[in-house]
Scaffold this motif. Structure first.
Motif, PDB file in Angstrom:
ATOM      1  N   SER A 113      49.326  36.898  45.825  1.00 41.24           N
ATOM      2  CA  SER A 113      50.392  37.396  46.713  1.00 41.24           C
ATOM      3  C   SER A 113      50.896  38.756  46.236  1.00 41.24           C
ATOM      4  CB  SER A 113      51.547  36.388  46.780  1.00 41.24           C
ATOM      5  OG  SER A 113      52.125  36.215  45.488  1.00 41.24           O
ATOM      6  N   THR A 114      50.002  39.543  45.636  1.00 43.39           N
ATOM      7  CA  THR A 114      50.386  40.892  45.194  1.00 43.39           C
ATOM      8  C   THR A 114      50.754  41.751  46.404  1.00 43.39           C
ATOM      9  OG1 THR A 114      48.970  40.790  43.246  1.00 43.39           O
ATOM     10  CG2 THR A 114      49.587  42.986  44.029  1.00 43.39           C
ATOM     11  N   ASN A 115      51.874  42.470  46.301  1.00 42.99           N
ATOM     12  CA  ASN A 115      52.258  43.420  47.354  1.00 42.99           C
ATOM     13  C   ASN A 115      51.606  44.767  47.055  1.00 42.99           C
ATOM     14  OD1 ASN A 115      54.115  45.748  48.314  1.00 42.99           O
ATOM     15  ND2 ASN A 115      54.708  44.001  49.592  1.00 42.99           N
ATOM     16  N   PRO A 116      50.699  45.260  47.905  1.00 42.63           N
ATOM     17  CA  PRO A 116      49.955  46.493  47.580  1.00 42.63           C
ATOM     18  C   PRO A 116      50.857  47.701  47.365  1.00 42.63           C
ATOM     19  CG  PRO A 116      49.013  45.400  49.503  1.00 42.63           C
ATOM     20  CD  PRO A 116      50.286  44.698  49.199  1.00 42.63           C
ATOM     21  N   ALA A 117      51.871  47.853  48.216  1.00 41.24           N
ATOM     22  CA  ALA A 117      52.748  49.014  48.089  1.00 41.24           C
ATOM     23  C   ALA A 117      53.521  48.970  46.778  1.00 41.24           C
ATOM     24  CB  ALA A 117      53.700  49.085  49.276  1.00 41.24           C
ATOM     25  N   ALA A 118      54.028  47.800  46.420  1.00 46.65           N
ATOM     26  CA  ALA A 118      54.796  47.678  45.181  1.00 46.65           C
ATOM     27  C   ALA A 118      53.908  47.859  43.958  1.00 46.65           C
ATOM     28  CB  ALA A 118      55.501  46.320  45.131  1.00 46.65           C
ATOM     29  N   ALA A 119      52.640  47.385  44.050  1.00 51.16           N
ATOM     30  CA  ALA A 119      51.729  47.477  42.905  1.00 51.16           C
ATOM     31  C   ALA A 119      51.023  48.829  42.839  1.00 51.16           C
ATOM     32  CB  ALA A 119      50.692  46.361  42.980  1.00 51.16           C
ATOM     33  N   GLY A 120      51.158  49.646  43.871  1.00 49.61           N
ATOM     34  CA  GLY A 120      50.497  50.952  43.876  1.00 49.61           C
ATOM     35  C   GLY A 120      48.997  50.852  44.041  1.00 49.61           C
ATOM     36  N   VAL A 121      48.506  49.847  44.804  1.00 46.98           N
ATOM     37  CA  VAL A 121      47.074  49.673  45.029  1.00 46.98           C
ATOM     38  C   VAL A 121      46.830  49.638  46.539  1.00 46.98           C
ATOM     39  CG1 VAL A 121      46.708  48.474  42.845  1.00 46.98           C
ATOM     40  CG2 VAL A 121      47.275  47.153  44.903  1.00 46.98           C
ATOM     41  N   SER A 122      45.550  49.666  46.925  1.00 45.71           N
ATOM     42  CA  SER A 122      45.218  49.544  48.343  1.00 45.71           C
ATOM     43  C   SER A 122      45.457  48.110  48.793  1.00 45.71           C
ATOM     44  CB  SER A 122      43.759  49.941  48.566  1.00 45.71           C
ATOM     45  OG  SER A 122      42.895  48.962  48.011  1.00 45.71           O
ATOM     46  N   GLY A 123      45.278  47.876  50.101  1.00 49.48           N
ATOM     47  CA  GLY A 123      45.469  46.529  50.622  1.00 49.48           C
ATOM     48  C   GLY A 123      44.285  45.610  50.399  1.00 49.48           C
ATOM     49  N   ASP A 124      43.191  46.099  49.783  1.00 46.90           N
ATOM     50  CA  ASP A 124      42.022  45.249  49.539  1.00 46.90           C
ATOM     51  C   ASP A 124      42.395  44.100  48.609  1.00 46.90           C
ATOM     52  OD1 ASP A 124      40.854  47.186  51.020  1.00 46.90           O
ATOM     53  OD2 ASP A 124      39.390  47.814  49.516  1.00 46.90           O
ATOM     54  N   THR A 125      41.823  42.922  48.910  1.00 51.71           N
ATOM     55  CA  THR A 125      42.099  41.746  48.083  1.00 51.71           C
ATOM     56  C   THR A 125      40.888  40.821  48.134  1.00 51.71           C
ATOM     57  OG1 THR A 125      43.740  40.006  47.649  1.00 51.71           O
ATOM     58  CG2 THR A 125      43.191  40.440  49.959  1.00 51.71           C
ATOM     59  N   GLY A 126      40.846  39.791  47.235  1.00 53.48           N
ATOM     60  CA  GLY A 126      39.736  38.850  47.233  1.00 53.48           C
ATOM     61  C   GLY A 126      39.387  38.357  45.840  1.00 53.48           C
ATOM     62  N   LEU A 127      38.107  37.913  45.684  1.00 60.76           N
ATOM     63  CA  LEU A 127      37.567  37.425  44.414  1.00 60.76           C
ATOM     64  C   LEU A 127      36.429  38.350  43.996  1.00 60.76           C
ATOM     65  CD1 LEU A 127      37.220  33.597  45.277  1.00 60.76           C
ATOM     66  CD2 LEU A 127      39.212  34.765  44.308  1.00 60.76           C
ATOM     67  N   ASN A 128      36.324  38.610  42.653  1.00 55.74           N
ATOM     68  CA  ASN A 128      35.187  39.398  42.176  1.00 55.74           C
ATOM     69  C   ASN A 128      34.770  38.920  40.797  1.00 55.74           C
ATOM     70  OD1 ASN A 128      36.863  40.630  40.225  1.00 55.74           O
ATOM     71  ND2 ASN A 128      37.372  42.333  41.606  1.00 55.74           N
ATOM     72  N   ASP A 129      33.714  39.551  40.253  1.00 53.21           N
ATOM     73  CA  ASP A 129      33.142  39.085  38.986  1.00 53.21           C
ATOM     74  C   ASP A 129      33.704  39.824  37.775  1.00 53.21           C
ATOM     75  OD1 ASP A 129      32.047  41.540  39.403  1.00 53.21           O
ATOM     76  OD2 ASP A 129      29.946  40.890  39.317  1.00 53.21           O
ATOM     77  N   THR A 130      34.772  40.633  37.955  1.00 56.30           N
ATOM     78  CA  THR A 130      35.356  41.363  36.817  1.00 56.30           C
ATOM     79  C   THR A 130      36.726  40.830  36.417  1.00 56.30           C
ATOM     80  OG1 THR A 130      36.330  43.031  38.287  1.00 56.30           O
ATOM     81  CG2 THR A 130      34.118  43.465  37.445  1.00 56.30           C
ATOM     82  N   GLU A 131      37.438  40.204  37.342  1.00 57.84           N
ATOM     83  CA  GLU A 131      38.777  39.692  37.023  1.00 57.84           C
ATOM     84  C   GLU A 131      38.681  38.368  36.270  1.00 57.84           C
ATOM     85  OE1 GLU A 131      41.489  41.450  37.629  1.00 57.84           O
ATOM     86  OE2 GLU A 131      40.246  43.018  38.523  1.00 57.84           O
ATOM     87  N   THR A 132      39.716  38.069  35.491  1.00 56.53           N
ATOM     88  CA  THR A 132      39.754  36.815  34.716  1.00 56.53           C
ATOM     89  C   THR A 132      40.934  35.942  35.106  1.00 56.53           C
ATOM     90  OG1 THR A 132      41.003  37.908  32.943  1.00 56.53           O
ATOM     91  CG2 THR A 132      38.593  37.872  32.737  1.00 56.53           C
ATOM     92  N   ASP A 133      41.920  36.522  35.860  1.00 59.68           N
ATOM     93  CA  ASP A 133      43.100  35.736  36.233  1.00 59.68           C
ATOM     94  C   ASP A 133      42.806  34.952  37.500  1.00 59.68           C
ATOM     95  OD1 ASP A 133      42.877  38.157  37.536  1.00 59.68           O
ATOM     96  OD2 ASP A 133      45.039  38.359  37.898  1.00 59.68           O
ATOM     97  N   THR A 134      43.523  33.826  37.680  1.00 61.63           N
ATOM     98  CA  THR A 134      43.322  32.955  38.839  1.00 61.63           C
ATOM     99  C   THR A 134      44.524  32.938  39.765  1.00 61.63           C
ATOM    100  OG1 THR A 134      44.120  31.050  37.577  1.00 61.63           O
ATOM    101  CG2 THR A 134      41.735  31.485  37.555  1.00 61.63           C
ATOM    102  N   ILE A 135      45.608  33.574  39.348  1.00 64.03           N
ATOM    103  CA  ILE A 135      46.803  33.643  40.180  1.00 64.03           C
ATOM    104  C   ILE A 135      47.489  34.973  39.899  1.00 64.03           C
ATOM    105  CG2 ILE A 135      48.261  32.455  38.472  1.00 64.03           C
ATOM    106  CD1 ILE A 135      49.771  31.199  40.846  1.00 64.03           C
ATOM    107  N   GLU A 136      48.081  35.579  40.925  1.00 59.31           N
ATOM    108  CA  GLU A 136      48.784  36.845  40.746  1.00 59.31           C
ATOM    109  C   GLU A 136      49.869  36.973  41.807  1.00 59.31           C
ATOM    110  OE1 GLU A 136      46.052  40.085  41.235  1.00 59.31           O
ATOM    111  OE2 GLU A 136      45.701  39.658  43.365  1.00 59.31           O
ATOM    112  N   GLY A 137      50.835  37.862  41.518  1.00 62.36           N
ATOM    113  CA  GLY A 137      51.946  38.070  42.423  1.00 62.36           C
ATOM    114  C   GLY A 137      53.138  37.227  41.991  1.00 62.36           C
ATOM    115  N   PRO A 138      54.209  37.298  42.724  1.00 60.20           N
ATOM    116  CA  PRO A 138      54.373  38.151  43.914  1.00 60.20           C
ATOM    117  C   PRO A 138      54.737  39.592  43.534  1.00 60.20           C
ATOM    118  CG  PRO A 138      56.378  36.912  43.532  1.00 60.20           C
ATOM    119  CD  PRO A 138      55.397  36.462  42.471  1.00 60.20           C
TER     120      PRO A 138
END
Length: 695
Positions: A113-138
């Motif tokens: 539930s990361t807010n892109p504007a607050a986090a300073g990132v684009s609106g892209d989201t999903g699962l990938n093979d580089t991240e290690t966390d399983t939950i994020e946000g808000p």
């Protein structure tokens, strides 16, 4: 594995339809390479109200949402990437599984539930093979991506995506080493253009699309093909068409749905049907033969493939009248004689298969002569800035070239060379700057109705302008007795002065007043140049004031305040001329100032007086200093001098015109001593001083 889904999220559209992917039970199955267009809306059933379904900890998902179902075919990894259509739209997601159905989802194994504007990132989201966390946000926590899933064959997962902030749809692509169920392929089919030869000719007729199944599938098995009137019906799988089917509009789009019989994987395509009227006459563009002749032979077979599509599969006949064409009478050969008068011929087109309607094409044909233009005369123009080049308005030649032709019906084009003209490229426009001397210009005049044209060309020659050397400003003495001569170079054909004087040899004139004098000269080519000579005024000076500092015992000063248009220098007595108007070291008495105009317009000579007094006098009758006086005081006739002894006793009062004081009081000589005086001159300060009487 890579799968791209196009998901369009609207707040209305599917309410009341039999299925809606905002419910887990109607989740969209992610298959192989399939594109989906769907209109989910609202929140749907609250799955998290059931005991076995825990609300995700990162977001409650009580907003517009979409559910996806993931069936794993082979063991491996699963990931996805979601890209919003609107930058920084805040899409949150949760993943559940492995599960058997929507009634026992359990807790989310991934939640973002990361807010892109607050986090300073684009609106892209999903699962990938580089991240290690399983939950994020808000809020600002996280970057939008979580760790990919490690999955086994036969497992089922559910993904919920909710729009927390913003608007618009998103695209979804899957990746990883695990395979998803393969999707079928709905291959493209050609549009149907059929003849209205069944029943009333009203643009509507019966269709059977089932023969198109083979073209849609191209050999695929274990799939079902259905046809629908709308994309929504095709997506949801409702209201499949039955045959015979009568179109409801003309033309009309038909949507094709292909679904695998062993899964829910689908693909879609569409085609257009159009019902043609029979014996419709259409008009072809007029065929115009540009020729200098009055008649020309023309063979329609030379252009029939540009008039009739797919002509090799059709039967063509030519007729002199529309009635003959409609009734298949009096067919003609393909060759006709075109004249200057437009004639219309009729082409009958017949589909031997009977699928397409017969129709008639009216084809006007005539000969058009090229425009009768005039040969453009060459241009001889004067340079404007001495560089040999000139911006030329080419369109000024139009009237001459058109030679009386209507400019509203003809277009004049200009080119730098004949190659550009032949292939109609790099037209110069209505003006151009020459690049050489002589500059050729190639012209094409096109009759806009027929596109027939005539060509001509002309040359542009740039003539040099007269060169006049610039001149410094000159000086003219105001009211001078003798005139001043101004002149420019000789050798030109004509001179025209702003004074009204002109002539072939008049390179010089006399002037007697200051001002600006302009001469325009013309050379042998008729080109002109102008030069302005500025005559500045000068004159003898006028003294406005003489400011003196008097009574300074021989160190008196004088400053001369003058006016006039000249440039002046100053001299007092026999001193050399100087630029400064200030002089010091002046003795009492009369002096002569000379003020000379440096431009030679005269010298002003005038006397002025410096006041001072004798510091002593000797009244002994020897003829030297026998009286005490103030030289030059007679210039101030209203002045009064009072003489006192050291005790302040008034001894004598005298006027400027007097002979001076002889050192007596009541006709008795006074002793040697110091005596004081007061000098009163109207409008000047009171002057006090003392002097010595010596016997």
């Amino acid at each position: 594995m890579k799968n791209i889904l196009l998901v369009f999220v609207f707040l209305c559209g599917l309410m009341g339809l039999s299925q809606n992917p905002n419910d887990c039970g109607n989740a969209i199955l992610l298959c192989g390479d399939t594109d989906l267009g769907i209109n989910p809306s609202g929140i749907g059933i609250n799955e998290f109200a059931q005991p076995g379904n825990l609300t995700p900890t990162c977001f409650n998902f009580q907003t517009d949402q979409v559910w996806f179902k993931v069936e794993i075919e082979t063991t491996g990894s699963f990931s996805f990437a979601l890209t919003p259509d609107t930058p920084q739209a805040d899409y949150d997601f949760a993943v559940f599984g492995p599960v058997t159905d929507c009634n026992n989802l359990g807790a989310a194994i991934r939640c973002s539930s990361t807010n892109p504007a607050a986090a300073g990132v684009s609106g892209d989201t999903g699962l990938n093979d580089t991240e290690t966390d399983t939950i994020e946000g808000p809020g600002q926590l996280g970057n939008g991506f979580l760790q990919e899933l490690t999955v086994n064959a036969g497992e089922v997962y559910y993904i919920i995506v909710g729009l927390a902030i913003g608007q618009g749809g998103f695209s979804l692509s899957t990746s990883g080493s695990a395979d998803l169920p393969p999707a079928p392929t709905a291959n493209l089919v050609d549009d149907l253009d059929v003849c209205d030869d069944s029943g009333a000719q009203d643009g509507f007729r019966e269709f059977d699309f089932s023969p198109l199944d083979a073209d849609v599938l191209l050999g695929q098995t274990n799939v079902t093909v259905t046809y629908h009137e709308s994309l929504n019906d095709a997506n949801i799988g409702i209201n499949a068409l039955t045959f015979p089917y009568t179109n409801i509009s003309n033309p009309q789009e038909i949507f094709v749905r292909v679904i695998r019989n062993d899964s829910e994987c689908t693909d879609f395509t569409e085609f257009t049907i159009e019902v043609d009227d029979t014996n419709v006459t259409t008009a072809a563009d007029a065929i115009i033969i540009c020729s200098d002749n009055g008649t020309e032979t023309f063979d329609f077979n030379s252009v029939i493939d540009t008039i009739v599509p797919n002509v090799t599969n059709l039967n063509i006949t030519y007729h002199l009248t529309e009635t003959d064409a409609e009734n298949d009478m009096n067919p003609q050969g393909s060759t006709f004689t075109a004249t200057l008068i437009e004639e219309t011929y009729y082409i009958k087109v017949i589909d031997p298969t009977g699928l397409s309607c017969e129709y008639i094409i009216s084809a006007p044909l005539f000969v058009a002569n090229p425009p009768a233009i005039a040969i453009s005369p060459n241009l001889f123009l004067c340079d404007d800035d001495f560089d040999g080049f000139l911006n030329v308005t080419l369109s000024d030649q139009n009237a001459v070239i058109l030679n009386g032709l209507d400019p509203a019906l003809h277009e004049v084009r200009f080119y730098a060379n004949d190659i550009d003209r032949d292939i109609n490229q790099n037209a110069l426009g209505n003006s151009t700057t020459t690049t050489q001397n002589l500059q050729p210009v190639f012209v094409r005049v096109i009759e806009t109705r027929t596109s027939c044209f005539s060509d001509t060309e002309f040359n542009i020659t740039i003539r040099p302008r007269p060169v006049l050397a610039s001149q410094d400003d000159i000086i003219v003495c105001v009211d001078a007795v003798l005139p001043t001569t101004i002149s420019v170079e000789t050798g030109f054909d004509f001179y025209d002065w702003s004074t009204g004087e002109s002539g072939a040899n008049l390179n010089a004139i006399d002037i007697n007043q200051p001002g600006s004098y302009t001469v325009t000269v013309t050379n042998s080519f008729g080109c002109e140049s102008s030069l302005t000579i500025t005559a500045l005024p000068s004159d003898i000076a006028v003294i406005d004031d003489v400011v003196t500092q008097d009574f300074r015992n021989g160190n008196n000063t004088a400053q001369f305040i003058v006016s006039g248009p000249g440039d002046y220098e100053f001299s007092v007595g026999d001193s050399a001329f100087q630029d400064s108007n200030f002089f010091n070291g002046l003795y009492k008495g009369f002096h002569t100032v000379r003020i000379r105009d440096k431009n030679g317009c005269g010298t002003l000579i005038q006397e002025f007086v410096v006041l001072d007094y004798q510091r002593f006098f000797t009244p002994n009758g020897d003829g030297f200093h026998d009286t005490w006086t103030l030289d030059g005081l007679n210039e101030f006739p209203e002045a009064v001098i009072y003489i006192f002894d050291r005790y302040g006793k008034l001894l004598h009062q005298m006027a400027p015109q007097g002979a001076g004081w002889d050192g007596t009081f009541a006709n008795s000589p006074l002793p040697s001593s110091s005596y004081w005086f007061n000098l009163q001159i109207p409008d000047k300060p009171l002057v006090k001083g003392y002097f010595a009487l010596k016997r």
